[in-house]
Structures are given as structure tokens and as C-alpha cells.
Design a protein around this motif. Structure first.
Motif, mmCIF file in Angstrom:
data_model
loop_
_atom_site.group_PDB
_atom_site.id
_atom_site.type_symbol
_atom_site.label_atom_id
_atom_site.label_comp_id
_atom_site.label_asym_id
_atom_site.label_seq_id
_atom_site.Cartn_x
_atom_site.Cartn_y
_atom_site.Cartn_z
ATOM 1 N N GLY A 158 0.715 -1.526 0.019
ATOM 2 C CA GLY A 158 -0.106 -0.031 -0.278
ATOM 3 C C GLY A 158 1.438 1.272 0.083
ATOM 4 O O GLY A 158 -0.059 2.414 -1.280
ATOM 5 N N ALA A 159 1.920 1.421 0.671
ATOM 6 C CA ALA A 159 3.150 2.267 0.496
ATOM 7 C C ALA A 159 3.567 3.161 -0.546
ATOM 8 O O ALA A 159 3.850 3.621 -0.753
ATOM 9 N N ARG A 160 4.224 1.884 -0.935
ATOM 10 C CA ARG A 160 4.653 1.435 -2.332
ATOM 11 C C ARG A 160 3.330 2.297 -3.492
ATOM 12 O O ARG A 160 4.515 3.099 -4.281
ATOM 13 N N THR A 161 2.503 2.047 -3.736
ATOM 14 C CA THR A 161 1.192 2.166 -4.253
ATOM 15 C C THR A 161 1.233 3.765 -4.243
ATOM 16 O O THR A 161 1.664 5.197 -4.995
ATOM 17 N N LEU A 162 1.306 4.462 -3.094
ATOM 18 C CA LEU A 162 0.782 5.060 -2.693
ATOM 19 C C LEU A 162 1.937 6.474 -3.174
ATOM 20 O O LEU A 162 2.283 7.601 -4.117
ATOM 21 N N LEU A 163 3.504 5.737 -3.003
ATOM 22 C CA LEU A 163 4.638 6.610 -3.312
ATOM 23 C C LEU A 163 4.691 7.065 -4.600
ATOM 24 O O LEU A 163 4.639 7.763 -5.335
ATOM 25 N N LEU A 164 4.145 5.512 -5.648
ATOM 26 C CA LEU A 164 4.188 5.873 -7.415
ATOM 27 C C LEU A 164 3.529 6.147 -7.799
ATOM 28 O O LEU A 164 3.471 7.201 -8.738
ATOM 29 N N ARG A 165 1.848 6.565 -6.806
ATOM 30 C CA ARG A 165 0.848 7.676 -7.681
ATOM 31 C C ARG A 165 1.068 9.172 -7.279
ATOM 32 O O ARG A 165 1.235 10.157 -7.877
ATOM 33 N N LEU A 166 2.255 9.201 -6.058
ATOM 34 C CA LEU A 166 2.768 10.786 -5.552
ATOM 35 C C LEU A 166 3.920 11.291 -6.772
ATOM 36 O O LEU A 166 3.610 12.586 -7.071
ATOM 37 N N CYS A 167 4.457 10.437 -7.211
ATOM 38 C CA CYS A 167 5.511 10.694 -8.290
ATOM 39 C C CYS A 167 4.742 10.691 -9.260
ATOM 40 O O CYS A 167 5.055 12.014 -10.253
ATOM 41 N N SER A 168 3.796 9.991 -9.543
ATOM 42 C CA SER A 168 3.477 10.539 -11.557
ATOM 43 C C SER A 168 2.786 11.373 -11.342
ATOM 44 O O SER A 168 2.506 12.547 -11.893
ATOM 45 N N LEU A 169 1.543 11.419 -9.857
ATOM 46 C CA LEU A 169 1.151 13.239 -9.967
ATOM 47 C C LEU A 169 2.099 13.949 -9.734
ATOM 48 O O LEU A 169 1.604 15.113 -9.940
ATOM 49 N N PRO B 159 2.241 21.244 -13.974
ATOM 50 C CA PRO B 159 1.794 22.268 -12.664
ATOM 51 C C PRO B 159 0.600 23.296 -13.013
ATOM 52 O O PRO B 159 0.934 24.183 -12.845
ATOM 53 N N ASP B 160 -0.364 22.599 -13.413
ATOM 54 C CA ASP B 160 -1.392 23.638 -13.967
ATOM 55 C C ASP B 160 -1.764 24.135 -12.184
ATOM 56 O O ASP B 160 -1.677 23.948 -11.746
ATOM 57 N N ALA B 161 -3.248 25.083 -12.659
ATOM 58 C CA ALA B 161 -3.448 25.449 -11.436
ATOM 59 C C ALA B 161 -4.260 24.366 -10.242
ATOM 60 O O ALA B 161 -3.753 25.077 -9.545
ATOM 61 N N GLU B 162 -4.987 23.694 -10.763
ATOM 62 C CA GLU B 162 -5.189 22.520 -10.380
ATOM 63 C C GLU B 162 -4.702 21.980 -8.943
ATOM 64 O O GLU B 162 -4.883 21.619 -8.063
ATOM 65 N N LEU B 163 -3.175 21.776 -9.610
ATOM 66 C CA LEU B 163 -2.256 20.524 -8.701
ATOM 67 C C LEU B 163 -1.480 22.373 -8.124
ATOM 68 O O LEU B 163 -1.661 21.509 -7.236
ATOM 69 N N ALA B 164 -1.588 23.365 -8.209
ATOM 70 C CA ALA B 164 -0.802 24.211 -7.316
ATOM 71 C C ALA B 164 -1.833 24.121 -6.545
ATOM 72 O O ALA B 164 -1.488 24.621 -5.179
ATOM 73 N N ALA B 165 -3.686 24.627 -6.736
ATOM 74 C CA ALA B 165 -3.646 24.208 -5.895
ATOM 75 C C ALA B 165 -4.360 23.660 -4.618
ATOM 76 O O ALA B 165 -4.086 22.743 -2.996
ATOM 77 N N TRP C 138 9.634 23.061 -2.096
ATOM 78 C CA TRP C 138 10.243 23.668 -2.696
ATOM 79 C C TRP C 138 8.644 24.158 -3.654
ATOM 80 O O TRP C 138 8.493 25.358 -3.773
ATOM 81 N N LEU C 139 7.918 22.950 -3.974
ATOM 82 C CA LEU C 139 6.978 22.839 -4.911
ATOM 83 C C LEU C 139 6.117 23.945 -4.095
ATOM 84 O O LEU C 139 5.211 24.663 -4.658
ATOM 85 N N THR C 140 5.969 23.917 -3.053
ATOM 86 C CA THR C 140 4.776 24.990 -2.016
ATOM 87 C C THR C 140 5.226 26.294 -1.839
ATOM 88 O O THR C 140 4.564 27.698 -2.392
ATOM 89 N N ALA C 141 7.021 26.733 -2.367
ATOM 90 C CA ALA C 141 7.207 27.313 -2.264
ATOM 91 C C ALA C 141 7.537 28.508 -2.810
ATOM 92 O O ALA C 141 7.131 30.286 -3.631
ATOM 93 N N GLU C 142 7.490 27.848 -4.141
ATOM 94 C CA GLU C 142 7.407 28.328 -6.152
ATOM 95 C C GLU C 142 5.700 29.164 -5.913
ATOM 96 O O GLU C 142 4.994 28.523 -5.507
ATOM 97 N N GLU C 143 5.968 30.163 -7.269
ATOM 98 C CA GLU C 143 4.614 30.958 -7.640
ATOM 99 C C GLU C 143 4.399 29.911 -8.265
ATOM 100 O O GLU C 143 4.828 29.621 -9.348
ATOM 101 N N PRO C 144 2.402 30.290 -8.606
ATOM 102 C CA PRO C 144 2.222 28.985 -9.976
ATOM 103 C C PRO C 144 3.238 29.710 -11.031
ATOM 104 O O PRO C 144 3.529 28.251 -12.211
ATOM 105 N N ASP C 145 2.971 30.445 -11.256
ATOM 106 C CA ASP C 145 3.724 31.040 -12.754
ATOM 107 C C ASP C 145 5.247 30.353 -12.422
ATOM 108 O O ASP C 145 6.010 30.497 -13.950
ATOM 109 N N ALA C 146 6.188 30.388 -11.672
ATOM 110 C CA ALA C 146 7.527 30.260 -11.833
ATOM 111 C C ALA C 146 7.528 28.195 -12.055
ATOM 112 O O ALA C 146 8.548 28.279 -12.345
ATOM 113 N N LEU C 147 6.337 26.987 -11.622
ATOM 114 C CA LEU C 147 6.765 26.699 -11.245
ATOM 115 C C LEU C 147 6.738 26.181 -12.954
ATOM 116 O O LEU C 147 7.007 25.062 -13.432
ATOM 117 N N GLU C 148 5.216 26.442 -13.662
ATOM 118 C CA GLU C 148 4.752 26.341 -15.162
ATOM 119 C C GLU C 148 6.071 26.797 -15.686
ATOM 120 O O GLU C 148 6.526 25.481 -16.809
#
Length: 277
Positions: free
Chosen positions: A39-50, A55-61, A88-98
């Protein structure tokens, strides 16, 4: 038949239905895991996938949810890498992520997320490899819905999470050398996405001497190249990113023209209806 849409809810939820174990790829044995570890491995793989999606608006939100989900993972090297990335992901502005995503994955062949490129380059064999991979998905009852090519890493990761360490992770083991090359390129570029690839590599069998030698060769020479490339796959797919100049010429490892930005299927049917910008 399931589709290859990476839902945020399925990414952070515990998988309730477990699929039967499948045979592993010869020479690259799949790990035998207890139910909790699976179960933990499945979650890790899905997190890596996502986290490797555009990083569109939905992912940023969704960044607060992703960060808390990663923080709640059982302690592991992979979880530590993902925690570095979400900081890092949470610290960046959405435009910078894109911008960073496009510059990293769409304009640099060294860090492309299309795995068959590293194994076959721009050759006929790559077209056959794409068809074979798509057939593997369909045989497992999984339809990618034409939103992305079947070798796009987030799609490959979602398939691995759905089907399991045997048949599901076989494409990841097959393309381990390409993943190692992408990780090296991201590390050389100082991209935080190196942490996501680092997390993924901890889930795969260790690199062999032959793996390291092939990665060194790819760094020096680039993938194979020939005049005729993906025509076979194009005739079977209504969706493909292969425009003029996208692949590197012989002896080079950067495209002569910028590649079209990549996108994975929309997170919800109404959030985005196109696979590309």
C-alpha cells in the motif's frame, strides 16, 4: 476499462482493491511485499506520477494536500526525497512552477519524460515499443484514453501503481537506464525534480555495471537515430507530439527546435479537455 486519468483523490487514497500478483520481468525481479508495504509503495508511485505532471492551476491548488500526504508517509529514503520536493513546490509561485516545468521537460531532450526515446531514439523500434506498451496497458484492462503517449513517465507510473510490482512495474524496470539518465540530467541542472526521480529510483532494483556503462554511453552519444522514426505508431494513434525538429540530430542530444509542452490527461473531465497547450 479504466482510463489513465490521474485523479488527486485516487492519488492520496488507500487502494482498496488489490490485483493478483503478476510475473516479473526476467532479470529484474519484482519485490515481494507485505500488504502494508504494498500500500505504501502504491501511494509513493501515485505521488511520483502526480508530482511529475504539468503544474497547472488544479495541481498548484492541491499543494497543501500533497505536502501533508508526503509528510504522513512511513519514513523511507523515497519519502525523504518527496518531502524535499514538496518543500520547493509549495514555496514557488504558480507561474514559476509552469516555466520551470516547460524549461526542464519540454525544451531539453536530456530530461524528456518520454522513456522509449532513451532506449530507441528516433527510430522505427521506438514506434514498435510504443505500440507494445499500449498493448500491455490494454491487456491489463487499462485504457490511456489517448491523452498522452504510453511512455510518458506519469502514465507509466500510474500503470505501475494500479497493476503492482510485477507486470505493473515491468516498464519502469525495462527503462531504468533512461530514468537514471533523466535523474542525472536533472541533478546537473539543479532542478528540484531530481528529488522525484531520486525517490522513484529507490523503488527499483539497483543499477548494474552494465546499466552504468550504458548511461555513460547515452550521456556521451545520445540515443539511436535514423531517418524514419515513429510513422508506425503515428498510424495507430490520433495523438502524438512529434513535430519537425523535436528529436536531436545524429551526434547531438538537444532538439534543434523547442518541443511542444507536454501535458498528462486532465485531473477531472471539466478541468482541462486537452492533453497539450
Amino acid at each position: 476499462m479504466a482510463t489513465a486519468k490521474c485523479s488527486l483523490h485516487t492519488t492520496i487514497a488507500v487502494v482498496a482493491v488489490r490485483r493478483p500478483a503478476a510475473r516479473s520481468t526476467p532479470g529484474r525481479p519484482a519485490p515481494r511485499l507485505a500488504p502494508e508495504e504494498a500500500g505504501a509503495r502504491t501511494l509513493l508511485l501515485r505521488l511520483c506520477s502526480l508530482l511529475l505532471q504539468y503544474p497547472d492551476a488544479e495541481l498548484a491548488a492541491a499543494r497543501p494536500v500533497l505536502t501533508s500526504t508526503v509528510a504522513a508517509l512511513p519514513p523511507s529514503t523515497a519519502a525523504g526525497y518527496l518531502a524535499e520536493f514538496t518543500t520547493w513546490l509549495t514555496a514557488e509561485e504558480p507561474d514559476a512552477l509552469e516555466r520551470h516545468y516547460v524549461e526542464t521537460f519540454d525544451l531539453r531532450r536530456r530530461s524528456s519524460l518520454y522513456l522509449t526515446y532513451y532506449l530507441h531514439g528516433d527510430t522505427r523500434r521506438r514506434g514498435m515499443a510504443l505500440l507494445t506498451l499500449n498493448q500491455r496497458y490494454r491487456a491489463a484492462g487499462w485504457d490511456t484514453d489517448g491523452g498522452e503517449l504510453p511512455d510518458h513517465l506519469p502514465v507509466v507510473l500510474e500503470f505501475a501503481a494500479l497493476v503492482g510490482p510485477g507486470a505493473g512495474e515491468a516498464p519502469l524496470r525495462q527503462h531504468r537506464r533512461g530514468l537514471e539518465l533523466v535523474h542525472r540530467a536533472l541533478t546537473d541542472a539543479g532542478s528540484p525534480y531530481r528529488h522525484v526521480l531520486g525517490a522513484l529510483l529507490t523503488l527499483l532494483p539497483p543499477a548494474t555495471v552494465a546499466d552504468r556503462a550504458e548511461v555513460a554511453r547515452l550521456v556521451a552519444e545520445g540515443p539511436p537515430d535514423e531517418e524514419v522514426g515513429l510513422d508506425l505508431y503515428r498510424t495507430h494513434s490520433a495523438y502524438g507530439p512529434y513535430g519537425e525538429g523535436e528529436f536531436a540530430p545524429p551526434g547531438a542530444f538537444e532538439p534543434p527546435l523547442p518541443a511542444v509542452p507536454t501535458r498528462v490527461p486532465p485531473l477531472t473531465p471539466t478541468s482541462r479537455t486537452e492533453g497539450r497547450r
